[in-house]
Scaffold this motif. Structure first.
Motif, PDB file in Angstrom:
ATOM      1  N   ASP A  52       0.819  -1.214   0.000  1.00 29.40           N
ATOM      2  CA  ASP A  52       0.000   0.000   0.000  1.00 29.40           C
ATOM      3  C   ASP A  52       0.851   1.262   0.000  1.00 29.40           C
ATOM      4  OD1 ASP A  52      -2.289  -1.548   0.004  1.00 29.40           O
ATOM      5  OD2 ASP A  52      -2.620  -1.370   2.175  1.00 29.40           O
ATOM      6  N   GLU A  53       1.968   1.237   0.723  1.00 26.99           N
ATOM      7  CA  GLU A  53       2.844   2.412   0.773  1.00 26.99           C
ATOM      8  C   GLU A  53       3.408   2.726  -0.620  1.00 26.99           C
ATOM      9  OE1 GLU A  53       6.515   4.116   3.507  1.00 26.99           O
ATOM     10  OE2 GLU A  53       6.313   1.942   3.266  1.00 26.99           O
ATOM     11  N   ARG A  54       3.799   1.699  -1.331  1.00 23.43           N
ATOM     12  CA  ARG A  54       4.320   1.872  -2.702  1.00 23.43           C
ATOM     13  C   ARG A  54       3.247   2.439  -3.625  1.00 23.43           C
ATOM     14  NH1 ARG A  54       7.965   0.077  -6.405  1.00 23.43           N
ATOM     15  NH2 ARG A  54       7.182  -0.469  -8.450  1.00 23.43           N
ATOM     16  N   MET A  55       2.068   1.840  -3.592  1.00 24.94           N
ATOM     17  CA  MET A  55       1.017   2.281  -4.493  1.00 24.94           C
ATOM     18  C   MET A  55       0.558   3.700  -4.166  1.00 24.94           C
ATOM     19  SD  MET A  55       1.153  -0.166  -6.575  1.00 24.94           S
ATOM     20  CE  MET A  55      -0.105   0.381  -7.713  1.00 24.94           C
ATOM     21  N   ALA A  56       0.557   4.075  -2.893  1.00 27.05           N
ATOM     22  CA  ALA A  56       0.202   5.452  -2.518  1.00 27.05           C
ATOM     23  C   ALA A  56       1.227   6.435  -3.071  1.00 27.05           C
ATOM     24  CB  ALA A  56       0.107   5.577  -0.996  1.00 27.05           C
ATOM     25  N   ALA A  57       2.516   6.077  -3.016  1.00 28.91           N
ATOM     26  CA  ALA A  57       3.564   6.945  -3.573  1.00 28.91           C
ATOM     27  C   ALA A  57       3.407   7.063  -5.082  1.00 28.91           C
ATOM     28  CB  ALA A  57       4.945   6.409  -3.210  1.00 28.91           C
ATOM     29  N   LEU A  58       3.085   5.952  -5.754  1.00 28.29           N
ATOM     30  CA  LEU A  58       2.881   5.986  -7.208  1.00 28.29           C
ATOM     31  C   LEU A  58       1.662   6.834  -7.558  1.00 28.29           C
ATOM     32  CD1 LEU A  58       3.631   2.281  -8.237  1.00 28.29           C
ATOM     33  CD2 LEU A  58       5.179   4.254  -8.294  1.00 28.29           C
ATOM     34  N   GLU A  59       0.588   6.703  -6.801  1.00 28.59           N
ATOM     35  CA  GLU A  59      -0.618   7.499  -7.061  1.00 28.59           C
ATOM     36  C   GLU A  59      -0.334   8.995  -6.889  1.00 28.59           C
ATOM     37  OE1 GLU A  59      -3.377   6.782  -8.438  1.00 28.59           O
ATOM     38  OE2 GLU A  59      -3.415   4.594  -8.308  1.00 28.59           O
ATOM     39  N   SER A  60       0.424   9.332  -5.870  1.00 32.63           N
ATOM     40  CA  SER A  60       0.774  10.737  -5.633  1.00 32.63           C
ATOM     41  C   SER A  60       1.575  11.302  -6.805  1.00 32.63           C
ATOM     42  CB  SER A  60       1.564  10.857  -4.327  1.00 32.63           C
ATOM     43  OG  SER A  60       1.957  12.183  -4.110  1.00 32.63           O
ATOM     44  N   GLU A  61       2.558  10.540  -7.272  1.00 31.40           N
ATOM     45  CA  GLU A  61       3.362  10.997  -8.415  1.00 31.40           C
ATOM     46  C   GLU A  61       2.513  11.046  -9.675  1.00 31.40           C
ATOM     47  OE1 GLU A  61       6.948  12.247 -10.465  1.00 31.40           O
ATOM     48  OE2 GLU A  61       5.953  12.563  -8.541  1.00 31.40           O
ATOM     49  N   CYS A  62       1.608  10.102  -9.839  1.00 34.56           N
ATOM     50  CA  CYS A  62       0.701  10.097 -10.990  1.00 34.56           C
ATOM     51  C   CYS A  62      -0.117  11.385 -11.022  1.00 34.56           C
ATOM     52  CB  CYS A  62      -0.209   8.876 -10.925  1.00 34.56           C
ATOM     53  SG  CYS A  62      -1.418   8.768 -12.254  1.00 34.56           S
ATOM     54  N   GLU A  63      -0.670  11.784  -9.889  1.00 36.69           N
ATOM     55  CA  GLU A  63      -1.447  13.023  -9.818  1.00 36.69           C
ATOM     56  C   GLU A  63      -0.602  14.231 -10.220  1.00 36.69           C
ATOM     57  OE1 GLU A  63      -3.430  13.561  -6.061  1.00 36.69           O
ATOM     58  OE2 GLU A  63      -4.218  11.509  -6.105  1.00 36.69           O
ATOM     59  N   ARG A  64       0.642  14.285  -9.732  1.00 36.38           N
ATOM     60  CA  ARG A  64       1.530  15.405 -10.078  1.00 36.38           C
ATOM     61  C   ARG A  64       1.782  15.460 -11.579  1.00 36.38           C
ATOM     62  NH1 ARG A  64       6.817  16.944 -11.043  1.00 36.38           N
ATOM     63  NH2 ARG A  64       7.588  14.808 -11.160  1.00 36.38           N
ATOM     64  N   LEU A  65       2.035  14.302 -12.179  1.00 35.61           N
ATOM     65  CA  LEU A  65       2.351  14.264 -13.607  1.00 35.61           C
ATOM     66  C   LEU A  65       1.123  14.555 -14.466  1.00 35.61           C
ATOM     67  CD1 LEU A  65       4.855  11.274 -13.651  1.00 35.61           C
ATOM     68  CD2 LEU A  65       5.361  13.730 -13.708  1.00 35.61           C
ATOM     69  N   VAL A  66      -0.046  14.107 -14.055  1.00 38.59           N
ATOM     70  CA  VAL A  66      -1.277  14.442 -14.782  1.00 38.59           C
ATOM     71  C   VAL A  66      -1.474  15.956 -14.777  1.00 38.59           C
ATOM     72  CG1 VAL A  66      -3.799  14.269 -14.702  1.00 38.59           C
ATOM     73  CG2 VAL A  66      -2.403  12.192 -14.525  1.00 38.59           C
TER      74      VAL A  66
END
Length: 145
Positions: free
Chosen positions: A97-111
């Protein structure tokens, strides 16, 4: 002993400057200084024939660690899935979950800066940690890993 070679990653695109600036923001890269004799890249560009102006752009790791990125204008649009893509290491050392939360956060920034989210693959230990597939503003696929 074999000599080690460095690589440059080259992107074919319609708007080299726009795609290059996206990747600068995505990776923390910067525009390299212009060649000697020019105060700016725009000054160099102005010396080129009209059909070559804006046809190239570059981005470099300010720490000199990552590869140079080069963007070149091509006339044809992207046709299909990339045969080679970048994995942007957005969650090294994290799991679950910690990994996926970090990926989701970066995804939002890049979008927010022009990327498109394509898909999410959930973790499936022991072989798969989970990742998010995205595309840059011109549709070049990359993964948040």
């Amino acid at each position: 002993m074999t000599d080690v070679r460095t690589v440059q990653v080259t992107f074919d695109c319609a708007d080299p400057r726009a795609v290059g600036l996206f990747w600068n923001q995505a990776l923390g890269y910067q525009v390299p200084p212009p060649p000697p004799g020019f105060d700016s890249w725009e000054a160099l560009d102005a010396t080129l024939p009209a059909d070559q102006q804006g046809s190239r752009w570059a981005a470099v790791d300010p720490n000199g660690v990552g590869p140079r990125l080069f963007f070149q204008r091509v006339p044809e649009p992207k046709q299909s899935k990339n045969r080679l893509h970048l994995d942007v290491r957005a969650a090294p050392g994290l799991d679950g979950d910690e990994r996926m939360a970090a990926l989701e956060s970066e995804c939002e920034r890049l979008v927010a800066i022009g990327a498109t989210r394509i898909s999410r693959t959930e973790p499936a230990p022991p072989m798969e940690g989970g990742f998010i597939v995205m595309a840059d503003p011109e549709g070049n696929e990359f993964c948040l890993d």
